[in-house]
Design a protein around this motif. Structure first.
Motif, short mmCIF file in Angstrom:
data_model
loop_
_atom_site.label_atom_id
_atom_site.label_comp_id
_atom_site.label_asym_id
_atom_site.label_seq_id
_atom_site.Cartn_x
_atom_site.Cartn_y
_atom_site.Cartn_z
N GLU A 70 47.67 125.18 25.63
CA GLU A 70 47.79 126.61 25.91
C GLU A 70 49.20 127.12 25.61
O GLU A 70 49.37 128.21 25.05
CB GLU A 70 47.44 126.90 27.38
CG GLU A 70 45.98 126.71 27.73
CD GLU A 70 45.09 127.70 27.00
OE1 GLU A 70 45.00 128.86 27.45
OE2 GLU A 70 44.51 127.31 25.96
N VAL A 71 50.21 126.33 25.96
CA VAL A 71 51.59 126.74 25.70
C VAL A 71 51.86 126.75 24.19
O VAL A 71 52.52 127.65 23.67
CB VAL A 71 52.59 125.83 26.44
CG1 VAL A 71 54.03 126.11 26.00
CG2 VAL A 71 52.46 126.03 27.94
N LEU A 72 51.32 125.76 23.48
CA LEU A 72 51.48 125.74 22.03
C LEU A 72 50.79 126.93 21.36
O LEU A 72 51.20 127.38 20.29
CB LEU A 72 50.91 124.44 21.46
CG LEU A 72 51.85 123.23 21.42
CD1 LEU A 72 51.15 122.04 20.76
CD2 LEU A 72 53.13 123.55 20.67
N SER A 73 49.74 127.44 22.00
CA SER A 73 49.02 128.60 21.43
C SER A 73 49.79 129.91 21.65
O SER A 73 49.39 130.94 21.13
CB SER A 73 47.63 128.72 22.05
OG SER A 73 47.71 129.20 23.39
N ALA B 213 57.14 119.69 20.15
CA ALA B 213 56.80 121.05 19.73
C ALA B 213 56.82 122.02 20.92
O ALA B 213 57.30 123.15 20.82
CB ALA B 213 55.43 121.07 19.05
N VAL B 214 56.29 121.55 22.06
CA VAL B 214 56.29 122.37 23.28
C VAL B 214 57.72 122.58 23.78
O VAL B 214 58.09 123.69 24.19
CB VAL B 214 55.42 121.72 24.38
CG1 VAL B 214 55.69 122.37 25.73
CG2 VAL B 214 53.95 121.88 24.02
N GLU B 215 58.53 121.54 23.72
CA GLU B 215 59.93 121.65 24.15
C GLU B 215 60.67 122.68 23.29
O GLU B 215 61.43 123.52 23.80
CB GLU B 215 60.64 120.30 24.05
CG GLU B 215 62.07 120.33 24.57
CD GLU B 215 62.75 118.98 24.50
OE1 GLU B 215 63.61 118.72 25.36
OE2 GLU B 215 62.44 118.20 23.57
N ALA B 216 60.40 122.66 21.98
CA ALA B 216 61.02 123.64 21.07
C ALA B 216 60.55 125.06 21.40
O ALA B 216 61.35 126.00 21.38
CB ALA B 216 60.67 123.29 19.63
N ALA B 217 59.26 125.20 21.72
CA ALA B 217 58.71 126.52 22.07
C ALA B 217 59.34 127.05 23.35
O ALA B 217 59.68 128.23 23.45
CB ALA B 217 57.20 126.43 22.21
N LEU B 218 59.50 126.17 24.35
CA LEU B 218 60.12 126.58 25.61
C LEU B 218 61.58 126.96 25.42
O LEU B 218 62.06 127.95 25.99
CB LEU B 218 60.02 125.44 26.65
CG LEU B 218 58.62 125.13 27.19
CD1 LEU B 218 58.69 123.93 28.12
CD2 LEU B 218 58.02 126.32 27.91
#
Length: 332
Positions: free
Chosen positions: A16-19, A101-106
């Motif tokens: 969900e976070v990646l989306s 990828a999630v860490e980069a998004a955050l």
């Protein structure tokens, strides 16, 4: 050993976070679906972030993330002690690629919001933060990043609409549209200052010299008269001309009357000071518009200097509530 049900929830959160969903939105969705946390509690944005930052879901383990100081207090290790990474320590739920990828998004989301990573506090607030008000429900607007194909843009959304769409129908407005509307509004003031600002200044000055001042003077006379009456009561009481019960009753009534006069006077002085403050704000705006050239770009400093709030009437019309007391509507 991996718990299959919990593993599915973890995978769902990362996906969900990646989306593009925020941590609060993911928490709200899980609560709405009736899925409890591992400890049976409600989900929060903090809980979600804790899962997203936990390397154990990749199968790795970091030792000594916390330590005990000389006074036996448990502390988070921000680098005071060495940490040790053990790869492939246990079965993985999330791949390293997804985790990174999630860490980069955050990190990107934190950068966009101006949040410092360690203490999680806002370091540089945006000009519009806390200043955009929904005309439908009265809630403030939140800054969001929207996507249109490959293009991303900043938008402002009603917080109540985001939380429960059935409670407020107000849709988002684009950051760039607000800025363009502000430039248009300021250019109208620069061009038409004599028609808009000068009459407002004269009207405010006229108000200062009339009703409030004369009413304050009347109240001061009544307060003075009230004080003389109370002084007379004390003298009569001292000479034995008044019974204590009668003195107390009369004195209490005069005291209540005096308090009422004082409250009215203070309220009028407060209003008068507010009008004087508005006079100063209009004067400042006139000084600026007298010297300014027509604007071509949005200016943060000008916005903060002259705008108190923005009220959103619809997706195509907003109002700038200026510090000088007037509201100017602009279409977007």
């Amino acid at each position: 050993m991996v718990n299959p049900e919990q593993a599915e929830i973890v995978k769902y959160i990362f996906a969900e976070v990646l989306s593009g969903k925020g941590t609060q939105k993911v928490a709200d969705d899980l609560n709405q679906m009736g899925i409890p946390t591992k400890r049976g509690a409600r989900w929060t944005a903090t809980t979600i972030r804790g899962i997203l930052k936990n390397e154990k879901y990749t199968g790795d383990a970091i030792l000594q993330k916390t330590y005990t100081d000389s006074r036996f207090n448990k502390r988070t290790n921000y680098g005071e002690k060495n940490k040790y990474l053990i790869e492939n320590h246990h079965e993985a739920i999330i791949s390293h690629e997804v985790f990174e990828a999630v860490e980069a998004a955050l990190n990107q989301r934190a950068k966009e919001k101006g949040i410092e990573k360690r203490n999680n506090k806002y370091q540089n607030r945006y000009s519009f933060s806390g200043k955009i008000i929904c005309s439908e429900c009265g809630s403030t607007f939140k800054r969001r990043i929207h996507s249109s194909g490959a293009r991303k843009y900043v938008a402002w959304c009603c917080s109540k609409h985001l939380k429960q769409i059935t409670e407020c129908s107000m849709q988002f407005i684009r950051d760039e549209d607000i800025k363009k509307a502000f430039v248009t509004m300021m250019n109208k003031l620069i061009f038409g200052r004599k028609l808009i600002l000068q009459p407002l200044l004269e009207a405010l000055r006229g108000m200062n010299k009339s009703d409030n001042l004369s009413r304050i003077q009347e109240l001061e006379k009544q307060i003075e008269k009230n004080a003389e009456q109370r002084e007379l009561l004390v003298k009569l009481m001292a000479k034995g001309y008044l019974e204590p019960a009668l003195f107390n009753r009369e004195n209490n009534e005069l005291q209540m009357e005096a308090n009422n006069y004082m409250e009215q006077k203070e309220a009028l002085i407060h209003a008068l000071n507010g009008e004087l403050s508005k006079v100063q704000e209009v004067s400042n705006l006139i000084k600026f518009t007298n010297k300014a050239e027509m604007l071509s770009d949005f200016n943060d400093q000008l916005f903060n200097d002259y705008v108190e709030k923005i009220i959103v009437f619809s997706r195509v019309e907003i109002g700038f509530i200026l510090k000088c007391g007037i509201t100017l509507r602009e279409r977007m």
